[in-house]
Design an enzyme around this catalytic site. Structure first.
Site, PDB file in Angstrom:
ATOM      1  N   GLY A   8       0.833  -1.207   0.000  1.00 43.32           N
ATOM      2  CA  GLY A   8       0.000   0.000   0.000  1.00 43.32           C
ATOM      3  C   GLY A   8       0.861   1.248   0.000  1.00 43.32           C
ATOM      4  N   THR A  90     -15.263   2.504   4.083  1.00 43.57           N
ATOM      5  CA  THR A  90     -16.552   2.071   4.616  1.00 43.57           C
ATOM      6  C   THR A  90     -17.228   1.161   3.594  1.00 43.57           C
ATOM      7  OG1 THR A  90     -16.721   4.160   5.796  1.00 43.57           O
ATOM      8  CG2 THR A  90     -18.758   2.922   5.511  1.00 43.57           C
ATOM      9  N   SER A 127      -2.898  -0.095   8.614  1.00 43.52           N
ATOM     10  CA  SER A 127      -4.229   0.447   8.334  1.00 43.52           C
ATOM     11  C   SER A 127      -5.046   0.492   9.618  1.00 43.52           C
ATOM     12  CB  SER A 127      -4.984  -0.435   7.343  1.00 43.52           C
ATOM     13  OG  SER A 127      -4.193  -0.752   6.238  1.00 43.52           O
ATOM     14  N   CYS A 272     -10.365   9.645   7.257  1.00 38.38           N
ATOM     15  CA  CYS A 272     -10.419   8.824   8.473  1.00 38.38           C
ATOM     16  C   CYS A 272     -11.594   9.086   9.404  1.00 38.38           C
ATOM     17  CB  CYS A 272      -9.120   8.996   9.259  1.00 38.38           C
ATOM     18  SG  CYS A 272      -7.740   8.163   8.468  1.00 38.38           S
TER      19      CYS A 272
HETATM   20  C1  UDX Z   1      -5.388   3.753   4.240  1.00 32.91           C
HETATM   21  C2  UDX Z   1      -6.699   3.602   5.043  1.00 32.91           C
HETATM   22  O1  UDX Z   1      -7.724   4.329   4.395  1.00 32.91           O
HETATM   23  C3  UDX Z   1      -6.556   4.072   6.434  1.00 32.91           C
HETATM   24  O2  UDX Z   1      -7.685   3.722   7.190  1.00 32.91           O
HETATM   25  C4  UDX Z   1      -5.405   3.429   7.079  1.00 32.91           C
HETATM   26  O3  UDX Z   1      -5.199   3.948   8.359  1.00 32.91           O
HETATM   27  C5  UDX Z   1      -4.157   3.512   6.235  1.00 32.91           C
HETATM   28  O4  UDX Z   1      -4.385   3.091   4.920  1.00 32.91           O
HETATM   29  P1  UDX Z   1      -4.372   5.717   2.834  1.00 32.91           P
HETATM   30  O5  UDX Z   1      -2.929   5.393   2.846  1.00 32.91           O
HETATM   31  O6  UDX Z   1      -4.764   7.142   2.904  1.00 32.91           O
HETATM   32  O7  UDX Z   1      -5.092   5.092   4.096  1.00 32.91           O
HETATM   33  O8  UDX Z   1      -5.089   4.958   1.635  1.00 32.91           O
HETATM   34  P2  UDX Z   1      -4.747   5.030   0.098  1.00 32.91           P
HETATM   35  O9  UDX Z   1      -4.056   6.296  -0.216  1.00 32.91           O
HETATM   36  O10 UDX Z   1      -6.002   4.642  -0.600  1.00 32.91           O
HETATM   37  O11 UDX Z   1      -3.657   3.886  -0.096  1.00 32.91           O
HETATM   38  C6  UDX Z   1      -3.894   2.527  -0.109  1.00 32.91           C
HETATM   39  C7  UDX Z   1      -3.059   1.878  -1.209  1.00 32.91           C
HETATM   40  O12 UDX Z   1      -3.153   0.462  -1.111  1.00 32.91           O
HETATM   41  C8  UDX Z   1      -3.474   2.226  -2.640  1.00 32.91           C
HETATM   42  O13 UDX Z   1      -2.411   2.796  -3.334  1.00 32.91           O
HETATM   43  C9  UDX Z   1      -3.910   0.883  -3.245  1.00 32.91           C
HETATM   44  O14 UDX Z   1      -3.593   0.761  -4.605  1.00 32.91           O
HETATM   45  C10 UDX Z   1      -3.125  -0.100  -2.405  1.00 32.91           C
HETATM   46  N1  UDX Z   1      -3.708  -1.452  -2.379  1.00 32.91           N
HETATM   47  C11 UDX Z   1      -5.006  -1.631  -2.080  1.00 32.91           C
HETATM   48  C12 UDX Z   1      -2.898  -2.543  -2.675  1.00 32.91           C
HETATM   49  O15 UDX Z   1      -1.730  -2.388  -2.966  1.00 32.91           O
HETATM   50  N2  UDX Z   1      -3.440  -3.805  -2.618  1.00 32.91           N
HETATM   51  C13 UDX Z   1      -4.751  -4.005  -2.337  1.00 32.91           C
HETATM   52  O16 UDX Z   1      -5.210  -5.166  -2.321  1.00 32.91           O
HETATM   53  C14 UDX Z   1      -5.566  -2.889  -2.058  1.00 32.91           C
HETATM   54  C1  UDX Z   2      -6.660  12.652  11.343  1.00 34.72           C
HETATM   55  C2  UDX Z   2      -5.967  12.539  12.697  1.00 34.72           C
HETATM   56  O1  UDX Z   2      -5.621  13.838  13.176  1.00 34.72           O
HETATM   57  C3  UDX Z   2      -4.735  11.666  12.588  1.00 34.72           C
HETATM   58  O2  UDX Z   2      -4.161  11.496  13.852  1.00 34.72           O
HETATM   59  C4  UDX Z   2      -5.144  10.330  12.011  1.00 34.72           C
HETATM   60  O3  UDX Z   2      -4.007   9.509  11.836  1.00 34.72           O
HETATM   61  C5  UDX Z   2      -5.857  10.496  10.685  1.00 34.72           C
HETATM   62  O4  UDX Z   2      -6.971  11.361  10.837  1.00 34.72           O
HETATM   63  P1  UDX Z   2      -6.263  14.091   9.120  1.00 34.72           P
HETATM   64  O5  UDX Z   2      -7.560  13.499   8.660  1.00 34.72           O
HETATM   65  O6  UDX Z   2      -5.101  14.089   8.203  1.00 34.72           O
HETATM   66  O7  UDX Z   2      -5.790  13.338  10.451  1.00 34.72           O
HETATM   67  O8  UDX Z   2      -6.529  15.623   9.489  1.00 34.72           O
HETATM   68  P2  UDX Z   2      -6.845  16.482  10.808  1.00 34.72           P
HETATM   69  O9  UDX Z   2      -5.803  17.494  10.962  1.00 34.72           O
HETATM   70  O10 UDX Z   2      -7.133  15.623  11.972  1.00 34.72           O
HETATM   71  O11 UDX Z   2      -8.185  17.239  10.369  1.00 34.72           O
HETATM   72  C6  UDX Z   2      -9.396  16.559  10.116  1.00 34.72           C
HETATM   73  C7  UDX Z   2     -10.488  17.539   9.752  1.00 34.72           C
HETATM   74  O12 UDX Z   2     -10.923  18.291  10.872  1.00 34.72           O
HETATM   75  C8  UDX Z   2     -10.078  18.544   8.686  1.00 34.72           C
HETATM   76  O13 UDX Z   2     -11.127  18.696   7.745  1.00 34.72           O
HETATM   77  C9  UDX Z   2      -9.860  19.806   9.480  1.00 34.72           C
HETATM   78  O14 UDX Z   2     -10.030  20.959   8.709  1.00 34.72           O
HETATM   79  C10 UDX Z   2     -10.917  19.661  10.556  1.00 34.72           C
HETATM   80  N1  UDX Z   2     -10.632  20.428  11.792  1.00 34.72           N
HETATM   81  C11 UDX Z   2      -9.537  20.129  12.538  1.00 34.72           C
HETATM   82  C12 UDX Z   2     -11.492  21.443  12.196  1.00 34.72           C
HETATM   83  O15 UDX Z   2     -12.497  21.719  11.526  1.00 34.72           O
HETATM   84  N2  UDX Z   2     -11.215  22.116  13.348  1.00 34.72           N
HETATM   85  C13 UDX Z   2     -10.134  21.845  14.124  1.00 34.72           C
HETATM   86  O16 UDX Z   2      -9.963  22.500  15.166  1.00 34.72           O
HETATM   87  C14 UDX Z   2      -9.262  20.831  13.701  1.00 34.72           C
END
Ligand code: UDX
Ligand code: UDX
Length: 456
Positions: A8, A90, A127, A272
């Site tokens: 991934g 989801t 993940s 997330c």
């Molecule tokens: C993902 C999850 O959404 C999150 O909940 C978790 O904490 C970390 O992994 P993210 O890295 O943001 O987060 O996802 P994404 O950018 O979609 O990357 C997943 C990668 O896995 C993709 O590049 C996809 O091609 C790859 N993948 C998926 C594989 O290589 N094999 C598979 O079978 C499925």
């Molecule tokens: C989040 C968690 O912070 C991180 O620890 C986890 O690993 C992945 O999910 P991320 O989704 O990258 O990280 O962004 P984050 O900075 O948490 O912001 C999430 C959302 O909340 C954004 O849309 C941000 O704009 C919003 N936010 C954040 C607010 O509206 N108000 C705040 O005070 C803080």
């Protein structure tokens, strides 16, 4: 030399492995992915994700002890430690649709690992997964006759997008969960030793597997809940002339509450928060815990309310009609410093504006390509324009939806001069100087701070 493979190459796997390779030069890290375009992009200077500071780290380690490949099987076979960082969206179908995590990619990985492995391995859940997933994984990995031993660890990643490299370099904590057996504890120490090359030992927390899995969901639920809580108060502020910024400051100085994650906004986005809360809801429901499920579901409901409320404020303040009005949307990413638009509140805001027949112009420094894909269903109502000045030209209103610092430094007099009058500005991030905008002549609306209007 310890060999690591990460399945991934996404927003989590890519930056995390780059940091491990940079900090720990006596490991060899190979990041594999089934998406060949993504792997190809990781090998160029035009990385598949935008993250400040990432390119420098990748360039330092790439070709030395950091490699990218589409050969998933070879990556697994060679590795002592396999991180699994595939997406867990989801579920959209069947039991638990709209709530439970879709674990099909995770299970496919486990089956693949089992099939190709010829030596013992540590398998690390990177993940975010439902609590007790490791148990299911172990069943898959050890099904039938298999001489190879797999030890499953949970090592959830807490990095936030936009600050991923800082978060990885100096994390508040690294969490590793493992079985309380001798082999579980040995595996846990192996992984802890890798992090200890740059993370102080007292920041490396070790727990049992289930606590670690549940902690990641809980951390995200608590963070999202803070945003929903302050957003709930923002609505009350608008009704009472209290100022949500002042309220946040007043409560944030209480050390029991603390100042972070109290910025009222159009709502939280990102891949997330919503997914993980809904997963928590589903977990509660499947254990028969109805009230806890309802409690957490309300955090998501409040977020949707906040997005809709913002559009209603726009509509009502612009004389109850925005049909054929040009509305410049400043910012489409779910937060600043990323091109990621997954679950961005901008998506819903734009769809609702389009349903009122507004003409939308979306501007964003990094997210235009993703925005285009997200809005294909309303593409007749939307234009895309990188330059915010051009986007605002002839507009009736500006809506600030992402807190890009660029938007703080714009020449708002120049923008105002080019707009229709009255010129409306809706600051969905409370990031601009509202008094200065009012002086220029704007009708200024914000979140939880009341309006500044020249009309009546
Ligand atoms: C993902 C999850 O959404 C999150 O909940 C978790 O904490 C970390 O992994 P993210 O890295 O943001 O987060 O996802 P994404 O950018 O979609 O990357 C997943 C990668 O896995 C993709 O590049 C996809 O091609 C790859 N993948 C998926 C594989 O290589 N094999 C598979 O079978 C499925
Ligand atoms: C989040 C968690 O912070 C991180 O620890 C986890 O690993 C992945 O999910 P991320 O989704 O990258 O990280 O962004 P984050 O900075 O948490 O912001 C999430 C959302 O909340 C954004 O849309 C941000 O704009 C919003 N936010 C954040 C607010 O509206 N108000 C705040 O005070 C803080």
């Amino acid at each position: 030399m310890t060999k690591i493979c990460c399945i991934g190459a996404g927003y989590v796997g890519g930056p995390t492995m780059a940091m491990i390779a940079r900090q720990c030069q006596d490991v060899q890290v190979t990041v594999v992915d089934i998406n060949a375009d993504r792997i190809a992009a990781w090998q160029t200077d035009d990385l598949p994700i935008y993250e400040p500071g990432l390119l420098e780290v990748v360039k330092e380690a790439r070709g030395r002890n950091l490699f990218f490949s589409t050969d998933v099987d070879q990556g697994i076979r060679d590795a002592d430690i396999v991180f699994v960082s595939v997406n867990t969206p989801t579920k959209t179908f069947g039991e638990g649709a709209g709530c439970a995590s879709d674990l099909q990619y995770w299970e496919l990985c486990a089956r693949r690992i089992k099939e190709v492995s010829t030596s013992d391995k540590i398998i690390v859940e990177k993940s975010t997964l439902p609590v007790r997933t490791a148990e299911a994984m172990e069943r898959v990995l050890h099904a039938g006759h298999n001489p190879v031993h797999f030890e499953v660890l949970s090592n959830p990643e807490f990095l936030a997008e936009g600050t991923a490299m800082e978060d990885l370099e100096a994390p508040d904590r690294v969490l590793i969960g493992g079985h309380e057996t001798p082999s579980g504890q040995k595996a846990l120490q192996t992984l802890a030793d890798i992090y200890a090359t740059w993370v102080p030992r007292d920041r490396i927390l070790t727990t049992n597997l289930w606590s670690s899995e549940l902690s990641k969901l809980t951390a995200n639920a608590f963070l999202a809940q803070r945003v929903s809580s302050i957003n709930a108060i923002s609505a009350l502020c608008e009704a009472t002339e209290a100022d949500v910024g002042e309220v946040a400051r007043a409560i944030g100085t209480d050390s029991r509450i603390g100042p972070k994650f109290l910025k009222a906004s159009i709502g939280f986005g990102g891949s997330c928060f919503k997914k993980d809360i809904l997963n928590l809801v589903y977990l509660c429901e499947s254990y028969g815990l109805k009230e806890p499920a309802e409690y957490w579901r309300q955090v998501v409901a409040l977020n949707e309310y906040q997005e809709t409320r913002f559009v209603k404020t726009m509509l009502h303040s612009m004389f109850n009609t925005i049909a054929n009005k040009r509305i410049a949307v400043f910012g489409f990413a779910f937060k600043a410093d990323t091109g990621d638009t997954r679950e961005s509140p901008s998506i819903k805001v734009c769809r609702e504006l389009a349903s009122e027949h507004a003409r939308i112009v979306v501007s964003d420094p990094q997210a235009i390509d993703n925005a285009r894909k997200d809005l294909t269903d309303i593409d007749g109502s939307v234009e895309f324009e990188l330059d915010p000045y051009k986007a605002a030209e002839g507009a009736h209103a500006i809506a600030i939806l992402t807190d890009w610092k660029e938007y703080r430094d714009l020449d708002y007099q120049r923008i105002f001069d080019g707009m229709q009058k009255p010129a409306f500005l809706f600051d969905g991030r409370n990031m601009l100087d509202h008094d200065a905008l009012y002086e220029i002549g704007f009708e200024v609306y914000s979140i939880g701070k009341g309006k500044k209007s020249h009309l009546n």
